[in-house]
Design a protein around this motif. Sequence first.
Motif, PDB file in Angstrom:
ATOM      1  N   UNK A 483      39.276  44.030  31.606  1.00 50.02           N
ATOM      2  CA  UNK A 483      40.531  43.360  32.000  1.00 50.02           C
ATOM      3  C   UNK A 483      40.962  42.313  30.978  1.00 50.02           C
ATOM      4  N   UNK A 484      40.167  42.064  29.951  1.00 49.31           N
ATOM      5  CA  UNK A 484      40.560  41.069  28.957  1.00 49.31           C
ATOM      6  C   UNK A 484      41.749  41.565  28.128  1.00 49.31           C
ATOM      7  N   UNK A 485      41.857  42.897  27.951  1.00 47.10           N
ATOM      8  CA  UNK A 485      42.958  43.451  27.156  1.00 47.10           C
ATOM      9  C   UNK A 485      44.317  43.043  27.714  1.00 47.10           C
ATOM     10  N   UNK A 486      44.494  43.134  29.041  1.00 45.79           N
ATOM     11  CA  UNK A 486      45.798  42.758  29.603  1.00 45.79           C
ATOM     12  C   UNK A 486      45.898  41.255  29.839  1.00 45.79           C
ATOM     13  N   UNK A 487      44.775  40.575  30.025  1.00 42.30           N
ATOM     14  CA  UNK A 487      44.808  39.124  30.252  1.00 42.30           C
ATOM     15  C   UNK A 487      45.288  38.388  29.002  1.00 42.30           C
ATOM     16  N   UNK A 488      44.757  38.770  27.845  1.00 36.34           N
ATOM     17  CA  UNK A 488      45.111  38.032  26.622  1.00 36.34           C
ATOM     18  C   UNK A 488      46.549  38.288  26.185  1.00 36.34           C
ATOM     19  N   UNK A 489      47.190  39.323  26.717  1.00 35.03           N
ATOM     20  CA  UNK A 489      48.595  39.571  26.405  1.00 35.03           C
ATOM     21  C   UNK A 489      49.537  38.744  27.277  1.00 35.03           C
ATOM     22  N   UNK A 491      51.277  35.386  28.864  1.00 34.68           N
ATOM     23  CA  UNK A 491      51.635  34.101  28.222  1.00 34.68           C
ATOM     24  C   UNK A 491      50.598  33.001  28.450  1.00 34.68           C
ATOM     25  N   UNK A 492      50.083  32.910  29.676  1.00 35.43           N
ATOM     26  CA  UNK A 492      49.127  31.853  29.994  1.00 35.43           C
ATOM     27  C   UNK A 492      47.686  32.351  30.015  1.00 35.43           C
ATOM     28  N   UNK A 493      47.485  33.585  29.634  1.00 39.25           N
ATOM     29  CA  UNK A 493      46.145  34.172  29.563  1.00 39.25           C
ATOM     30  C   UNK A 493      45.376  33.938  30.872  1.00 39.25           C
ATOM     31  N   UNK A 494      44.190  33.314  30.806  1.00 34.35           N
ATOM     32  CA  UNK A 494      43.365  33.125  32.011  1.00 34.35           C
ATOM     33  C   UNK A 494      44.042  32.239  33.048  1.00 34.35           C
ATOM     34  N   UNK A 495      45.006  31.446  32.605  1.00 28.93           N
ATOM     35  CA  UNK A 495      45.649  30.502  33.522  1.00 28.93           C
ATOM     36  C   UNK A 495      46.923  31.077  34.139  1.00 28.93           C
ATOM     37  N   UNK A 496      47.142  32.382  33.959  1.00 28.34           N
ATOM     38  CA  UNK A 496      48.288  33.069  34.568  1.00 28.34           C
ATOM     39  C   UNK A 496      48.118  33.096  36.087  1.00 28.34           C
ATOM     40  N   UNK A 497      49.167  32.715  36.795  1.00 19.68           N
ATOM     41  CA  UNK A 497      49.130  32.730  38.265  1.00 19.68           C
ATOM     42  C   UNK A 497      49.321  34.162  38.749  1.00 19.68           C
ATOM     43  N   UNK A 498      48.502  34.585  39.715  1.00 24.94           N
ATOM     44  CA  UNK A 498      48.534  35.981  40.168  1.00 24.94           C
ATOM     45  C   UNK A 498      49.457  36.200  41.356  1.00 24.94           C
ATOM     46  N   UNK A 499      49.944  35.106  41.971  1.00 27.34           N
ATOM     47  CA  UNK A 499      50.805  35.250  43.145  1.00 27.34           C
ATOM     48  C   UNK A 499      49.997  35.453  44.418  1.00 27.34           C
ATOM     49  N   UNK A 500      50.696  35.413  45.553  1.00 23.94           N
ATOM     50  CA  UNK A 500      50.027  35.566  46.844  1.00 23.94           C
ATOM     51  C   UNK A 500      49.372  36.943  46.922  1.00 23.94           C
ATOM     52  N   UNK A 501      48.045  36.958  47.166  1.00 22.03           N
ATOM     53  CA  UNK A 501      47.248  38.182  47.250  1.00 22.03           C
ATOM     54  C   UNK A 501      47.317  39.012  45.967  1.00 22.03           C
ATOM     55  N   UNK A 502      47.589  38.358  44.841  1.00 30.21           N
ATOM     56  CA  UNK A 502      47.610  39.054  43.553  1.00 30.21           C
ATOM     57  C   UNK A 502      48.780  39.992  43.369  1.00 30.21           C
TER      58      UNK A 502
END
Length: 605
Positions: A483-489, A491-502
Amino acid sequence: MAELVDALVSKTSGYFVRAGSIPAFGTTLKLTIMSSNYLRIIQFIKPRYRDLLLTFVIVFLFATANVYFLPLIRDIANEISNKRTIHFSMQILNAFILWLIRSISLYGQNYMTHKIGDLIVIDIQETIYKKLHLFSQHFYSKWKIGELLVRLFDDSEKVRTAIFTVFSGIIPQMLTLIGVIVYLFIMCWQLTLFAFIAVPCFVFTISYFSNLIKRLASPVQKNRSNITHIIQESITNMKLIQAYTMEDNNTSRLERENQKNFHFSMTTVRLIETKRFIELLLQGFVLISLLFYGGHLVSQNILSAPELLSFFTGCGLLIDPIIAFSSGYTNLKEAEVSIDRIYQLLDTDPKIINSKHALKPSIQGHVQINNIFFHYDQPKTLVLENLSIEANPGETIALVGLSGAGKTSLINLIPRFYDVISGSICIDGVDIKDHDLSHLRRHIGLVLQDDILFSGSILENIRFGTPYATEDDVINAAKKAHCWDFIEKMPDKLFTRVGDQGKRLSGGQKQRISIARAILRNPKILILDEATSALDSESEQLVKDALIRLMKGRTTFVIAHRLSTIKHADKIIVLEKGNIIEEGTHDSLLSLDGQYNKLYNLQFR
């Protein structure tokens, strides 16, 4: 005045009581201790004793200022009648100072009472919230979420209202009442006794209507729970509602519940307003009668005109206690229902608890399921019957069968979401009932078909369950889970908010984040429940690769409808109606030409 006797009944020696019937017009007086839960709420009040002591000092100052107005009014009237201007001016200055003291103390008592009430509500809510974490799935299968939310918020708020009523209304007004009555008795006992003739009428009115209001409070609260549940359930499942065009049906359902709630609320309003109307009528009758009798006493020189004015000022000061006790008694009755509902929850014993001498042994992952029987509370039909499975450390056990075969019920028993009825489940030779519950679950990882993400960042979701993991550890877990491939793309990388229930992520992305969470937790035992069934081909392959890495070296229980995903399993268990009907490897089961073979042919041939 209306609640004079009721107030004395409502608090005696620090205990709340209620009037069952009153000594008026041939009825008898019965005092019974209020719901024992009322006394138990003291456990939340005790920690605030310092704030309470300060509040009592302020309340005493407020009540004293109230009572001192009576002799001051008498003295001002005397100075006016004697035309002593200088003395009159000094008394007016005294009145201003006294009113300032009263206003400051009123501000102080309201501020302190709000502070105490809010802190107590926080304590109650946190206690309920902690208790909710102790309950097993037995509990959550019975209770509606709306019902729990009403207890957590609405009922605790009613307790706060009751506490505010007691410490900001009833107690200061009671002290004022006592002080004023003592002064009035000293000044003219005849007129004061005459005023007390009306007390039984007031007490009867209050007791009768308050008991009716209390009886209505419970269905009102229950109906609010239903409304909360409907709204919560609809918002959670809005996608399904819109897909099946059930918007109008759902709205009608809420409208019906609101109509019920409106009916209960208006009945309560009618009772409260009828009670208030009768009280005001009685007050008017009493005041007019007092004016007639007081004038008669002045004409006989038993009472002076300034003293009569002071007496009526005292009667005016009793208006606040009348209002405070009238509304306060109603609030206390409603709070009594809420307190009972809160303690109904707090008194519920969790079914899954630690043993007295819970163990924290080293866990390697040897799982033995020995002759277990299991059924849910309702209905009590056996879901698993005399079932035995053994999984050695590092082995993969696949569970196969039609819906309702008992697969999910079986894996729910391993982390003790439920307990077996008989038989045992042992890990490394120790019954899981003897394991410390937190220790046991720390060594078990779950990846579910619809794994839930929390409405925080990707970092928080991966680190959930391993809160002290470093950011580098999280990145390594994300890489292993593909899942790092899509995370690093992002804008906020690991700090991207996933929203309610993702909801801001795709199904495959959510699933890989769940796998990263399990990898970071590094469990000895892994449970996979349909972890790839709802994914597209590309996502499924990525998730499969991530799962293979995750399963390596761990004891794994897999539920899968796609039989191609479990060919590598060390052992495949075929379940039917809670019984094992076949057991073996993929190849051996195909050669049997049994249930597994039929399921496999249905999917691939």
